[in-house]
Design a protein around this motif. Sequence first.
Motif, short mmCIF file in Angstrom:
data_model
loop_
_atom_site.label_atom_id
_atom_site.label_comp_id
_atom_site.label_asym_id
_atom_site.label_seq_id
_atom_site.Cartn_x
_atom_site.Cartn_y
_atom_site.Cartn_z
N VAL A 1 0.80 -1.61 -0.09
CA VAL A 1 -0.15 0.06 0.27
C VAL A 1 1.01 1.29 0.29
CG1 VAL A 1 -1.79 1.02 1.45
CG2 VAL A 1 -2.03 -0.94 1.03
N PHE A 2 2.07 1.52 0.82
CA PHE A 2 2.42 2.71 0.98
C PHE A 2 3.58 2.18 -0.44
CE2 PHE A 2 1.25 2.00 5.11
CZ PHE A 2 1.51 3.73 5.79
N ASP A 3 3.78 1.38 -0.99
CA ASP A 3 5.00 1.87 -1.53
C ASP A 3 4.10 2.78 -2.82
OD1 ASP A 3 7.28 0.91 -3.34
OD2 ASP A 3 5.93 -0.21 -4.90
N ARG A 4 3.20 2.18 -2.81
CA ARG A 4 1.68 3.22 -4.01
C ARG A 4 1.75 4.36 -4.05
NH1 ARG A 4 -0.31 -2.09 -4.26
NH2 ARG A 4 -2.27 -1.35 -2.80
N SER A 5 1.86 5.03 -2.69
CA SER A 5 1.81 6.22 -2.01
C SER A 5 2.49 7.78 -2.70
CB SER A 5 2.15 6.66 -0.70
OG SER A 5 3.20 6.06 -0.38
N GLY A 6 1.31 8.71 -3.23
CA GLY A 6 2.19 9.90 -4.19
C GLY A 6 2.10 10.94 -2.74
N ALA A 7 1.01 10.97 -2.36
CA ALA A 7 0.96 11.96 -0.67
C ALA A 7 0.09 11.34 0.14
CB ALA A 7 0.40 13.29 -1.97
N PRO B 1 8.96 0.40 5.82
CA PRO B 1 8.39 0.74 4.68
C PRO B 1 7.25 2.07 4.48
CG PRO B 1 7.86 -1.44 5.67
CD PRO B 1 9.10 -0.92 5.82
N VAL B 2 6.65 2.20 5.89
CA VAL B 2 5.94 3.76 6.23
C VAL B 2 6.42 4.79 6.05
CG1 VAL B 2 3.82 4.00 7.60
CG2 VAL B 2 4.36 1.20 7.29
N ALA B 3 7.65 4.86 7.17
CA ALA B 3 8.17 5.44 7.39
C ALA B 3 8.94 6.37 6.01
CB ALA B 3 8.99 5.88 8.84
N SER B 4 9.98 5.60 5.30
CA SER B 4 9.96 6.21 4.49
C SER B 4 9.42 6.82 3.22
CB SER B 4 10.52 4.81 3.99
OG SER B 4 9.94 4.02 3.31
N ARG B 5 8.13 6.28 3.55
CA ARG B 5 7.15 7.27 2.75
C ARG B 5 6.08 8.36 3.21
NH1 ARG B 5 8.10 5.98 -2.17
NH2 ARG B 5 5.43 5.78 -3.44
N LEU B 6 5.99 7.86 4.25
CA LEU B 6 5.31 9.18 5.19
C LEU B 6 6.48 10.31 5.17
CD1 LEU B 6 3.06 7.25 8.42
CD2 LEU B 6 2.43 8.90 6.65
N ASN B 7 7.74 10.45 6.01
CA ASN B 7 7.71 10.99 6.01
C ASN B 7 8.42 12.63 4.92
OD1 ASN B 7 7.99 10.99 8.52
ND2 ASN B 7 10.00 9.64 8.78
N PRO B 8 9.18 11.79 3.80
CA PRO B 8 9.29 12.55 3.04
C PRO B 8 8.32 13.25 1.73
CG PRO B 8 9.95 10.30 2.18
CD PRO B 8 9.44 9.91 3.43
#
Length: 208
Positions: A51-57, A81-88
Amino acid sequence: MGKLVVTAFITLDGVYQAPGGPREDRGGGFEQGGWSVPYGDGDFGTFVAEVFDRSGAFLLGRRTYDIFAAHWPRVTDPADPVASRLNPLPKYVVSQTLGTPSWAGTTVLGGDLAEEVTAVRERTQGELQVHGSGALVRSLLALDLVDTLHLVTFPVVLGAGRRFFAEGAVPTAFRHTAARTTGTGVAIHTYELEGRPRYGSYELPQDA
């Protein structure tokens, strides 16, 4: 333009409050927080990573934003996998009271919800993801702004707590598109928004 995708953790009786820990959200005297944790096996971790791998915002309600902001900025492992998307990635929080947010990359949305969310979705590459944020999700559904719903149901009944689909929710129809079950019995169902429900009757015609 990105899709608006909701991922919701709920119990069998529809509770979404405080899945991740006992101190996460004690609103209304809720003391059963952390109910999802015992079911967090490898299958569940794989789903979350996908799920998080598909995130853009990310689009979050104020309560969920505060919970996330208190935890995820402190997770600095680039392999998480979560922090690496949520933070940036860009984060948008719907609030009328939040001043200057301390979590980098956060924008506060305090105007017309439909207009602002539509504008954010149009400039998002990938998925505009909503996690938790039950009250916000109900508003988004009422405005027909949700494209996809991942409903993640845990095999537990709590008997108390905030319900994801509360009384008064706008009647909404979905199309079921995918399903999987983890080794601990968590049922993950994916739905696409279809609009308003259709109705019928099993009663025989009066002239039959």
